[in-house]
Scaffold this motif. Sequence first.
Motif, PDB file in Angstrom:
ATOM      1  N   ASP A   6      -6.035  37.489  38.840  1.00  0.00           N
ATOM      2  CA  ASP A   6      -5.916  37.834  37.423  1.00  0.00           C
ATOM      3  C   ASP A   6      -7.281  37.945  36.756  1.00  0.00           C
ATOM      4  N   VAL A   7      -8.214  37.108  37.184  1.00  0.00           N
ATOM      5  CA  VAL A   7      -9.562  37.129  36.600  1.00  0.00           C
ATOM      6  C   VAL A   7     -10.184  38.511  36.784  1.00  0.00           C
ATOM      7  N   PHE A   8     -10.056  39.072  37.974  1.00  0.00           N
ATOM      8  CA  PHE A   8     -10.627  40.394  38.247  1.00  0.00           C
ATOM      9  C   PHE A   8      -9.904  41.478  37.456  1.00  0.00           C
ATOM     10  N   ALA A   9      -8.587  41.360  37.337  1.00  0.00           N
ATOM     11  CA  ALA A   9      -7.828  42.362  36.588  1.00  0.00           C
ATOM     12  C   ALA A   9      -8.217  42.372  35.117  1.00  0.00           C
ATOM     13  N   VAL A  10      -8.351  41.179  34.529  1.00  0.00           N
ATOM     14  CA  VAL A  10      -8.721  41.084  33.112  1.00  0.00           C
ATOM     15  C   VAL A  10     -10.129  41.611  32.884  1.00  0.00           C
ATOM     16  N   LEU A  11     -11.058  41.256  33.773  1.00  0.00           N
ATOM     17  CA  LEU A  11     -12.429  41.739  33.627  1.00  0.00           C
ATOM     18  C   LEU A  11     -12.511  43.260  33.749  1.00  0.00           C
ATOM     19  N   THR A  12     -11.650  43.820  34.578  1.00  0.00           N
ATOM     20  CA  THR A  12     -11.684  45.268  34.804  1.00  0.00           C
ATOM     21  C   THR A  12     -11.058  46.047  33.650  1.00  0.00           C
ATOM     22  N   TYR A  13      -9.936  45.549  33.098  1.00  0.00           N
ATOM     23  CA  TYR A  13      -9.176  46.323  32.107  1.00  0.00           C
ATOM     24  C   TYR A  13      -9.038  45.608  30.766  1.00  0.00           C
TER      25      TYR A  13
END
Length: 246
Positions: free
Chosen positions: A58-65
């Motif tokens: 989730d951390v990567f998803a939030v940082l990306t979008y």
Amino acid sequence: MAELTWFAWTLLGVAALIVGLSKTAVPGSNTIAVAIFAAILPARESTGTLLLLLIVADVFAVLTYRRHTNWRALLRLAPAVVVGILVGVLFLAVANDEWVKRTIGVLLLAVIAITLLRRRMRAPVDDAGPHRVAAATYGALGGFTTMVANAAGPVMSMYFLASRFPVKEFLGTAAWFFAIVNLAKLPFSIGLGLITVPGLLIDLVLVPLVVVGALFGRRLAGRLNQVLFERLVITFTIVGAIYLLV
């Protein structure tokens, strides 16, 4: 951990890659990971072990979008999602491992059916009435399926698609939705004993693969043959769900 064979570790590694990939490229595909974890680990423990890997992704998803989020839609979903999560907590409090395993199998088949149904859905959720009904229905179902089986991806994807979000808004809203929900589930999972020391050790081994999957998903997004991949996801998830039921 010592009881896991090399083949089991291989499957768990594949599942970890899928977890990362599902968050940054193909929302909902983590149903395969749900099936793998529930087949290899005790069903109740599998949900807690997988939850921690999902939070990392989730951390990567939030940082990306993070800049493409429809907060109004998230606030509309919140009450029903809370109800669904609480019902899921009550179920996990009384259900034994066999019931949880079979319920995960049924939920996986259900979310596959929803995934197929969403392809036929064309009417957007435009006005206030349908918005409220859709938010209550999918929010409650999403809350329950995510608490019991970490399998709310296809359910919520159907709602976001019906709302006709642009691609980046879809991914951003989904990223924040699951980041918030998964963190909210954490205290309940700890209290129910779903997160264990052996599960944490397994997570430590698998986290690097989640990161690899998430980074690969960021590069892959927009280049993927979505139709072919979704067919593979559905096929493997059906096989995993049937295995859990049998």
